[in-house]
Design a protein around this motif. Structure first.
Motif, PDB file in Angstrom:
ATOM      1  N   TYR A  59     100.186  20.486  18.394  1.00  0.00           N
ATOM      2  CA  TYR A  59     100.495  19.289  19.290  1.00  0.00           C
ATOM      3  C   TYR A  59     101.878  18.767  18.751  1.00  0.00           C
ATOM      4  CZ  TYR A  59      95.973  19.471  21.109  1.00  0.00           C
ATOM      5  OH  TYR A  59      94.595  19.726  21.984  1.00  0.00           O
ATOM      6  N   THR A  60     102.365  18.207  19.780  1.00  0.00           N
ATOM      7  CA  THR A  60     103.653  17.453  19.675  1.00  0.00           C
ATOM      8  C   THR A  60     103.455  15.766  19.172  1.00  0.00           C
ATOM      9  OG1 THR A  60     104.405  17.340  21.864  1.00  0.00           O
ATOM     10  CG2 THR A  60     105.306  19.099  20.520  1.00  0.00           C
ATOM     11  N   TRP A  61     104.179  15.333  18.008  1.00  0.00           N
ATOM     12  CA  TRP A  61     103.583  14.172  17.684  1.00  0.00           C
ATOM     13  C   TRP A  61     104.916  13.376  17.726  1.00  0.00           C
ATOM     14  CZ3 TRP A  61      98.942  12.644  17.819  1.00  0.00           C
ATOM     15  CH2 TRP A  61      97.706  13.633  17.675  1.00  0.00           C
ATOM     16  N   ARG A  62     104.881  12.070  17.920  1.00  0.00           N
ATOM     17  CA  ARG A  62     105.986  11.213  17.542  1.00  0.00           C
ATOM     18  C   ARG A  62     105.593  10.094  16.760  1.00  0.00           C
ATOM     19  NH1 ARG A  62     110.142   8.475  21.906  1.00  0.00           N
ATOM     20  NH2 ARG A  62     111.024   7.040  20.639  1.00  0.00           N
ATOM     21  N   LYS A  63     106.454  10.025  15.715  1.00  0.00           N
ATOM     22  CA  LYS A  63     106.160   8.828  14.534  1.00  0.00           C
ATOM     23  C   LYS A  63     106.413   7.628  15.088  1.00  0.00           C
ATOM     24  CE  LYS A  63     106.751   8.346   9.520  1.00  0.00           C
ATOM     25  NZ  LYS A  63     107.459   8.761   8.556  1.00  0.00           N
ATOM     26  N   TYR A  64     105.555   6.651  14.862  1.00  0.00           N
ATOM     27  CA  TYR A  64     105.997   5.192  15.264  1.00  0.00           C
ATOM     28  C   TYR A  64     105.553   4.114  14.254  1.00  0.00           C
ATOM     29  CZ  TYR A  64     100.663   4.503  15.761  1.00  0.00           C
ATOM     30  OH  TYR A  64      99.471   4.431  15.618  1.00  0.00           O
ATOM     31  N   GLY A  84      99.908   9.611  29.669  1.00  0.00           N
ATOM     32  CA  GLY A  84      98.745   8.695  29.132  1.00  0.00           C
ATOM     33  C   GLY A  84      97.917   9.209  28.242  1.00  0.00           C
ATOM     34  N   CYS A  85      98.587  10.009  27.478  1.00  0.00           N
ATOM     35  CA  CYS A  85      97.795  10.616  26.273  1.00  0.00           C
ATOM     36  C   CYS A  85      97.535   9.588  25.295  1.00  0.00           C
ATOM     37  CB  CYS A  85      98.372  12.021  25.762  1.00  0.00           C
ATOM     38  SG  CYS A  85      97.470  12.999  24.482  1.00  0.00           S
ATOM     39  N   GLU A  86      96.420   9.460  24.702  1.00  0.00           N
ATOM     40  CA  GLU A  86      96.030   8.301  24.016  1.00  0.00           C
ATOM     41  C   GLU A  86      95.800   8.923  22.542  1.00  0.00           C
ATOM     42  OE1 GLU A  86      96.362   5.082  24.211  1.00  0.00           O
ATOM     43  OE2 GLU A  86      96.978   5.590  26.410  1.00  0.00           O
ATOM     44  N   ALA A  87      95.976  10.101  22.140  1.00  0.00           N
ATOM     45  CA  ALA A  87      95.676  10.851  21.049  1.00  0.00           C
ATOM     46  C   ALA A  87      96.625  10.236  19.857  1.00  0.00           C
ATOM     47  CB  ALA A  87      95.978  12.487  21.009  1.00  0.00           C
ATOM     48  N   LYS A  88      96.096   9.808  18.760  1.00  0.00           N
ATOM     49  CA  LYS A  88      96.918   9.358  17.689  1.00  0.00           C
ATOM     50  C   LYS A  88      96.498  10.008  16.459  1.00  0.00           C
ATOM     51  CE  LYS A  88      97.290   4.825  19.529  1.00  0.00           C
ATOM     52  NZ  LYS A  88      96.924   3.204  19.375  1.00  0.00           N
ATOM     53  N   LYS A  89      97.517   9.937  15.549  1.00  0.00           N
ATOM     54  CA  LYS A  89      96.927  10.558  13.985  1.00  0.00           C
ATOM     55  C   LYS A  89      97.588   9.749  12.956  1.00  0.00           C
ATOM     56  CE  LYS A  89     100.093  14.380  13.021  1.00  0.00           C
ATOM     57  NZ  LYS A  89     100.084  15.715  12.700  1.00  0.00           N
ATOM     58  N   ARG A 140     101.710   9.214  17.267  1.00  0.00           N
ATOM     59  CA  ARG A 140     100.954   9.431  18.614  1.00  0.00           C
ATOM     60  C   ARG A 140     101.515  10.342  19.353  1.00  0.00           C
ATOM     61  NH1 ARG A 140     102.515   3.617  19.742  1.00  0.00           N
ATOM     62  NH2 ARG A 140     105.055   3.691  20.251  1.00  0.00           N
ATOM     63  N   CYS A 141     100.911  11.023  20.251  1.00  0.00           N
ATOM     64  CA  CYS A 141     101.362  12.125  21.175  1.00  0.00           C
ATOM     65  C   CYS A 141     102.587  11.867  21.829  1.00  0.00           C
ATOM     66  CB  CYS A 141     100.275  12.586  22.058  1.00  0.00           C
ATOM     67  SG  CYS A 141     100.627  13.870  23.030  1.00  0.00           S
ATOM     68  N   THR A 142     103.444  12.826  21.709  1.00  0.00           N
ATOM     69  CA  THR A 142     104.675  12.483  22.544  1.00  0.00           C
ATOM     70  C   THR A 142     104.698  12.329  24.074  1.00  0.00           C
ATOM     71  OG1 THR A 142     105.784  14.197  20.684  1.00  0.00           O
ATOM     72  CG2 THR A 142     106.977  14.237  22.935  1.00  0.00           C
ATOM     73  N   HIS A 143     103.512  12.854  24.562  1.00  0.00           N
ATOM     74  CA  HIS A 143     103.551  12.920  25.770  1.00  0.00           C
ATOM     75  C   HIS A 143     102.736  11.615  26.639  1.00  0.00           C
ATOM     76  CE1 HIS A 143     104.671  16.951  25.643  1.00  0.00           C
ATOM     77  NE2 HIS A 143     104.011  17.409  24.993  1.00  0.00           N
ATOM     78  N   LYS A 144     102.662  10.530  25.590  1.00  0.00           N
ATOM     79  CA  LYS A 144     101.878   9.400  25.665  1.00  0.00           C
ATOM     80  C   LYS A 144     102.404   8.726  27.239  1.00  0.00           C
ATOM     81  CE  LYS A 144     101.228   4.495  24.064  1.00  0.00           C
ATOM     82  NZ  LYS A 144      99.882   4.508  24.258  1.00  0.00           N
ATOM     83  N   HIS A 145     103.771   8.647  27.417  1.00  0.00           N
ATOM     84  CA  HIS A 145     104.119   8.106  28.408  1.00  0.00           C
ATOM     85  C   HIS A 145     104.133   8.870  29.698  1.00  0.00           C
ATOM     86  CE1 HIS A 145     105.447   4.565  26.224  1.00  0.00           C
ATOM     87  NE2 HIS A 145     106.053   5.471  25.181  1.00  0.00           N
ATOM     88  N   PHE A 146     104.159  10.200  29.562  1.00  0.00           N
ATOM     89  CA  PHE A 146     103.911  11.332  30.725  1.00  0.00           C
ATOM     90  C   PHE A 146     102.673  11.182  31.232  1.00  0.00           C
ATOM     91  CE2 PHE A 146     108.232  13.185  29.195  1.00  0.00           C
ATOM     92  CZ  PHE A 146     109.045  12.686  30.360  1.00  0.00           C
TER      93      PHE A 146
END
Length: 166
Positions: free
Chosen positions: A30-35, A59-64, A51-57
DNA sequence: GAAATTTGACCATA
DNA sequence: TATGGTCAAATTTC
């Protein structure tokens, strides 16, 4: 802290650094974005939040969360929260390490892994074997279904990767 | 210029 | 009140 919502699936992986390189974070497909990043009490190493890079596109709520183990800097403790709803999916075993093999503990709840099923995955085959004590073959697709399928009745709590045999 | 990362501040929870 | 999770501005990278 802001507590995660009840009923959200979580699971933790212990992941060895790739090729002994402390900076080489294992790729789970997956592609993740550090926040965020925080120094954690009783831990020498900071914890990173993704969190998932595609959160805004999507609404993916996956986090790690990624935390290097205090007593083993060559191992990361990776905690996943929630499922991917972004439509992307891992292209291989979630994480492949040098040794190739790892075991998976699938529990019905975080406090009860006694009913867990065991799974293993090999780099060579890239085919996990999933069963309850017995070895049963499943495809990679089946394996990722267990990891990420929102329909699943199991909660995948802990993935314990075996350390590379040297 | 856009996207990702860094980093300090803010805030909720125990 | 201490701690951990998230936000958001600044900075860096592509």
């Amino acid at each position: 802290m802001r507590r995660r919502k009840e009923g959200r699936r979580t699971w933790t992986l212990k992941v060895p650094a790739l090729s002994g390189n402390l900076d080489a974070m294992p790729d789970d497909g997956y592609t993740w974005r550090k926040y965020g990043q925080k120094n954690i009490l009783q831990s020498r190493f900071p914890r990173s939040y993704y969190r998932c890079t595609h959160k805004h596109f999507y609404g993916c709520e996956a986090k790690k969360q990624v935390q290097r183990l205090d007593d083993d800097p060559y191992t990361y403790d990776v905690t996943y929260y929630g499922d991917h709803s972004c439509g992307t999916s891992p292209t291989s075993c979630p994480i492949i390490n040098d040794a190739g093999a790892f075991s998976v503990n699938i529990g019905a709840s975080k406090d009860d892994d006694s009913r867990g099923a065991m799974a293993s995955c090999s780099t060579n085959e890239r085919n996990p074997h999933i069963g309850t004590g017995r070895e049963t073959d499943f495809s990679v697709t089946d394996f990722t279904d267990i990891l990420f399928d929102s329909r699943g009745s199991y909660i995948l709590d802990t993935l314990l990767y075996s350390k590379p045999q040297v």
